[in-house]
Design an enzyme around this catalytic site. Structure first.
Site, PDB file in Angstrom:
ATOM      1  N   HIS A  88      -7.407  -3.831  10.429  1.00 48.76           N
ATOM      2  CA  HIS A  88      -6.755  -3.537   8.874  1.00 48.76           C
ATOM      3  C   HIS A  88      -6.061  -4.390   8.363  1.00 48.76           C
ATOM      4  CE1 HIS A  88      -4.887   0.707   9.401  1.00 48.76           C
ATOM      5  NE2 HIS A  88      -3.666  -0.634   9.634  1.00 48.76           N
TER       6      HIS A  88
ATOM      7  N   ASP B 200       0.636  -0.872  -0.256  1.00 45.60           N
ATOM      8  CA  ASP B 200       0.086   0.167   0.086  1.00 45.60           C
ATOM      9  C   ASP B 200       0.663   1.456   0.223  1.00 45.60           C
ATOM     10  OD1 ASP B 200       0.933  -0.401   2.736  1.00 45.60           O
ATOM     11  OD2 ASP B 200      -0.798  -0.520   3.279  1.00 45.60           O
TER      12      ASP B 200
ATOM     13  N   ASN C 252      -7.723  -1.897  14.212  1.00 42.41           N
ATOM     14  CA  ASN C 252      -8.925  -2.144  13.747  1.00 42.41           C
ATOM     15  C   ASN C 252      -9.199  -2.820  13.096  1.00 42.41           C
ATOM     16  OD1 ASN C 252      -8.168  -1.016  11.948  1.00 42.41           O
ATOM     17  ND2 ASN C 252      -9.123   0.272  11.450  1.00 42.41           N
TER      18      ASN C 252
ATOM     19  N   GLU D 103      -9.746  -0.934   5.577  1.00 42.77           N
ATOM     20  CA  GLU D 103     -10.186  -1.447   6.678  1.00 42.77           C
ATOM     21  C   GLU D 103     -11.306  -1.968   6.682  1.00 42.77           C
ATOM     22  OE1 GLU D 103      -8.438   0.884   8.556  1.00 42.77           O
ATOM     23  OE2 GLU D 103      -7.880   2.356   7.752  1.00 42.77           O
TER      24      GLU D 103
END
Ligand code: GLP
Length: 247
Positions: free
Chosen positions: A144, A75, A142, A149
Site C-alpha cells: 500500500h 491520509d 502489502n 490498499e
C-alpha cells in the site's frame, strides 16, 4: 550511498538511516528556500521520522524557514479526532509542525458527515495550491501507498477506503489492540499521488525488503499498488541496506 542500475525506479541505497534522512532533507531544503511557494506532500509512520527530525533541527539550529511552504498529508483514519493519540494530524504536529513555521498544513477532513465532499474539497485544495512539488511516501508491507490498499485502481483519487487486515494488525500495538484500530481511512488516490511533480519513496529495515523487491519486480497493477509508482517521470526509491537486501 550507491545507486542501483537497471531498476524500473531509480534506486539509492544509503549506508545508514541518518545519511538517507539528510539526503531527503537536503532536497526539501533546496525547495523551501526558493523564493516561490512550495507544496510538500507528507507521509506519516516510522520511516520518514528521521527526515522530519532533521528538518526540525535545521529550523532550530540554522533558522531554515518554511514560511512559504504548504503541506498536504497523505491520509488519516476516518472519525479520529485531531487530538487522538494515534491521529496522523497529532503525529505530524508533534514531530514536525510544532518545530517549524509552515504557512499552511492540510489534511483530509475525516470527521465530515459527507466524506465524499470532503475528499473532493481536499483535491481542490491541492489543485488551488498549485499541485504538490515533492511527495514523500512510505510502503506498507502489502504494497500500500498512503492507504491505497491492494485492489486500488491506477485512476483512484482521494476517497474513503476500508483498511486491509495487515494494515490494521500493524497499527494494533499503537492503538492498544486491534479492536481499537479504525476500519476505514481517507487517503489520497493513486492518481492524486502520481500527479505530484516528484515522488520520493522511502523504505527502511528488513521488514520492507520483500515489498521493495515486489515494487520493482511484480507486474504493474492493483495487486501491488506501489508498482504504479514506476510510471512516474521523477520517482526515486531511497533505501537502507536492509530494505535493499533482496535486490
Ligand atoms: C501507514 C501509512 C503509510 C505509511 C505506511 C508505512 O499505514 N498510511 O503512509 O507509509 O503505513 O509505515 P511505516 O513507515 O511505519 O512502516
Amino acid at each position: 550511498m550507491r545507486s542501483l542500475s537497471g531498476t524500473p525506479i531509480p534506486t539509492l541505497v544509503f549506508d545508514d538511516r541518518a545519511e538517507l534522512a539528510r539526503a531527503l532533507a537536503d532536497e526539501i531544503e533546496a525547495l523551501v528556500r526558493r523564493p516561490t511557494a512550495t507544496v510538500l506532500g507528507l507521509a506519516t509512520g516510522s520511516t520518514p521520522l528521521d527526515a522530519y527530525r532533521e528538518l526540525a533541527r535545521r529550523r532550530r539550529e540554522a533558522g531554515l524557514s518554511f514560511a512559504r511552504t504548504t503541506t498536504f498529508n497523505l491520509d488519516e483514519f476516518v472519525g479520529l479526532p485531531a487530538a487522538h493519540a494515534q491521529s496522523f494530524r497529532r503525529w505530524t504536529r508533534e514531530h514536525l509542525f510544532q518545530h517549524a513555521d509552515f504557512a499552511r498544513t492540510c489534511f483530509p477532513d475525516v470527521e465530515a458527515a459527507d466524506l465524499e465532499a470532503a475528499a473532493r474539497a481536499f483535491e481542490d485544495a491541492i489543485r488551488a495550491a498549485g499541485g504538490i512539488d515533492l511527495q514523500i511516501l512510505g510502503l506498507g508491507r502489502n504494497g500500500h501507498v498512503a492507504f491505497n490498499e491492494p485492489g486500488s485502481a491506477r485512476d483512484s483519487r482521494t476517497r474513503a477506503v476500508e483498511l486491509h487486515p495487515w494494515t490494521r494488525e500493524d497499527a494494533a500495538r499503537d492503538f492498544g489492540g486491534l479492536e481499537h484500530v479504525p476500519l476505514r481511512a481517507v487517503t489520497m488516490g493513486v492518481a492524486t499521488i502520481l500527479e505530484a511533480r516528484r515522488l520520493r519513496v522511502l523504505a527502511l529495515g528488513s521488514r520492507k525488503a520483500a515489498i521493495v523487491r515486489e515494487t520493482l519486480r511484480a507486474s504493474e497493477g492493483p495487486d501491488v499498488p506501489s508498482t504504479f509508482l514506476r510510471a512516474h517521470p521523477d520517482v526515486r526509491l531511497l533505501l537502507d541496506g536492509e530494505a535493499a537486501a533482496l535486490l
